[in-house]
Design an enzyme around this catalytic site. Structure first.
Site, PDB file in Angstrom:
ATOM      1  N   ILE A 199       0.947   5.054   1.430  1.00 40.13           N
ATOM      2  CA  ILE A 199       0.195   6.309   0.619  1.00 40.13           C
ATOM      3  C   ILE A 199       0.239   5.864  -0.661  1.00 40.13           C
ATOM      4  CG2 ILE A 199       0.978   8.711   0.211  1.00 40.13           C
ATOM      5  CD1 ILE A 199       2.623   9.005   2.693  1.00 40.13           C
ATOM      6  N   HIS A 200      -0.766   5.896  -1.297  1.00 36.29           N
ATOM      7  CA  HIS A 200      -1.010   5.764  -2.569  1.00 36.29           C
ATOM      8  C   HIS A 200      -2.280   6.393  -3.120  1.00 36.29           C
ATOM      9  CE1 HIS A 200      -4.383   2.390  -2.286  1.00 36.29           C
ATOM     10  NE2 HIS A 200      -3.676   2.532  -1.046  1.00 36.29           N
ATOM     11  N   GLY A 201      -2.833   6.353  -4.266  1.00 33.33           N
ATOM     12  CA  GLY A 201      -3.866   7.081  -4.774  1.00 33.33           C
ATOM     13  C   GLY A 201      -5.098   7.414  -3.689  1.00 33.33           C
TER      14      GLY A 201
END
Lengths: 267, 162
Positions: B12-14
């Site tokens: 989960i990242h940008g």
């Protein structure tokens, strides 16, 4: 021109230092352009151009390693040329874009070098040479800031007369189209922002702002004033919710385990 | 329904939390990993990375399959994120309804490039992993390569040939 070039070089250093030290937001065009305007002795122009540029770059944000335009440099050079060439803000917007592209290119080159230093940082840590580690870190910071200073300094020293000649050479017809195009860029910036931010929860704020301008002929100052008040209300509401939320019944470990499945299906 | 299964080293990242979840209008992000779901620190960090309005879960392959196969999951819009092709294959084998999109976006750069072949700028696969994706494609689970919604979707089997 030497003094102006020094001033713009210094503006680059200040803005980039903000980005190096922490995400200070100094690289938002609004701030970057204002800093440049102050250093060039024309704070009012700095703020005016900054506002125009901020709208254009509003939706530009760095997302997980994808480097967009360097809006900080766009802000600095847009402002610098607007003041030094006494160009209209619309021309400043157009001139800022190539510099914002150049900025990402230069930053990529810096990253090549910075990445190659990682193994040296690692060796210093393994040998517990904290002083050497700090020295290398400071060298890296110095090169980073020096590089931006030189970009600002050289571009203004060597480029201003060329840019001036270019702006004067552009025929009126093209200049007018450029003004129209620059006028559309804020809409593009807004649209880009909305792609990533639009939600039912935030939509009312958009329409409040739109209504203030469309129906009440509000200027940016009036919209900003009421916007600040609305933002304050929203933040107070958020803070209240969080403090209440923390006091709510603490979950025990077992119930958390069981409720995970329920939580997945329920909104 | 499962809107997308994404393979991403960084989970989960940008690009996942903001861009894709917005594009697909998902309400759940589920990280599926037998190893990470055991690690309390990583689980809480991943849950913190989820944007407001979206619930994030970190589940083992079996638990994820069980929960996603439940009829109640049909009304949810789910984005799955995994970082291991083997577990991807294991999960796909157990799912009754397959994800609408199978996307390999960032893979192989975190674990190390040794013995991996460059497939795209952000995907590096070992021979074994290439075989996993070829087997999956034969079963009808065809992956695309599309890091961001604005990027063109390229079929993975074409990239593996070329």
């Amino acid at each position: 021109m030497l003094m102006q070039a020094l001033a713009v070089g210094l503006a680059c250093v200040l803005v980039k230092f903000g980005a190096w030290w922490g995400a200070m937001g100094w690289d938002r065009p609004m701030i970057a352009s204002t800093i440049t305007g102050i250093l060039l002795g024309k704070p009012v122009e700095g703020i005016t151009v900054g506002a125009a540029l901020e709208l254009v770059y509003m939706g530009t944000q760095s997302m997980g390693g994808v480097i967009p335009q360097d809006y900080g440099l766009g802000g600095i050079f847009g402002c610098a040329f607007a003041i030094l060439v006494s160009a209209k803000p619309s021309v400043a917007v157009a001139l800022s874009i190539p510099f914002s592209m150049l900025g990402t290119l230069i930053y990529d080159l810096f990253k090549f070098w910075a990445t190659s230093l990682v193994t040296r940082f690692q060796t210093h840590l393994e040998n517990h040479q904290i002083k050497a580690f700090k020295r290398l870190w400071n060298i890296q910071a110095f090169v980073y800031l020096l590089m931006w200073f030189l970009l600002g300094f050289i571009s203004i020293l060597a480029g201003t007369s060329a840019i001036k000649a270019l702006v004067n050479m552009i025929p009126t017809v093209i200049m007018n189209s450029l003004t129209v195009a620059a006028g559309m860029l804020p809409a593009l910036g807004m649209a880009l922002l909305m792609i990533s931010l639009w939600s039912k929860k935030l939509a009312p704020y958009f329409f409040i702002g739109f209504g203030l301008v469309a129906f009440f002929k509000g200027t940016l100052i009036e919209v900003a004033f009421l916007g600040a008040a609305v933002a304050f209300l929203a933040v107070i509401g958020q803070i209240g919710k969080h403090t209440n939320g923390n006091n709510a019944q603490p979950k025990t470990a077992e119930s958390a385990e069981e409720s995970e499945e329920e939580d997945f299906y329920n909104d | 329904m499962i809107k997308m299964l994404r393979i991403d080293d960084r989970l989960i990242h940008g690009q996942v939390a903001v861009t894709w979840s917005k594009q697909l209008e998902v309400t759940r992000i589920v990280v599926v990993s037998d190893t990470i779901s055991e690690d309390e620190i990583q689980v809480s960090a991943l849950k913190m990375a989820a944007p407001e309005g979206i619930k994030a879960f970190v589940l083992s392959v079996d638990k994820a399959a069980k929960m996603l196969n439940d009829p109640r999951a049909d009304k949810l819009k789910v984005l799955l994120v995994l970082n291991d092709p083997k577990q991807v294959a294991a999960l796909l084998a157990e799912l009754i309804t397959k994800p609408a999109i199978l996307d390999i976006a960032n893979y192989g750069r975190v674990a190390g490039l040794d013995g991996r072949h460059k497939i795209t700028d952000t995907v590096y696969l070992s021979d074994e992993e290439v075989q996993i994706f070829k087997d999956l494609a034969q079963k009808g689970d065809k992956f695309i390569y599309q890091p961001l919604p604005g990027d063109a979707a390229e079929p993975l089997d074409k990239l593996l040939e070329g």
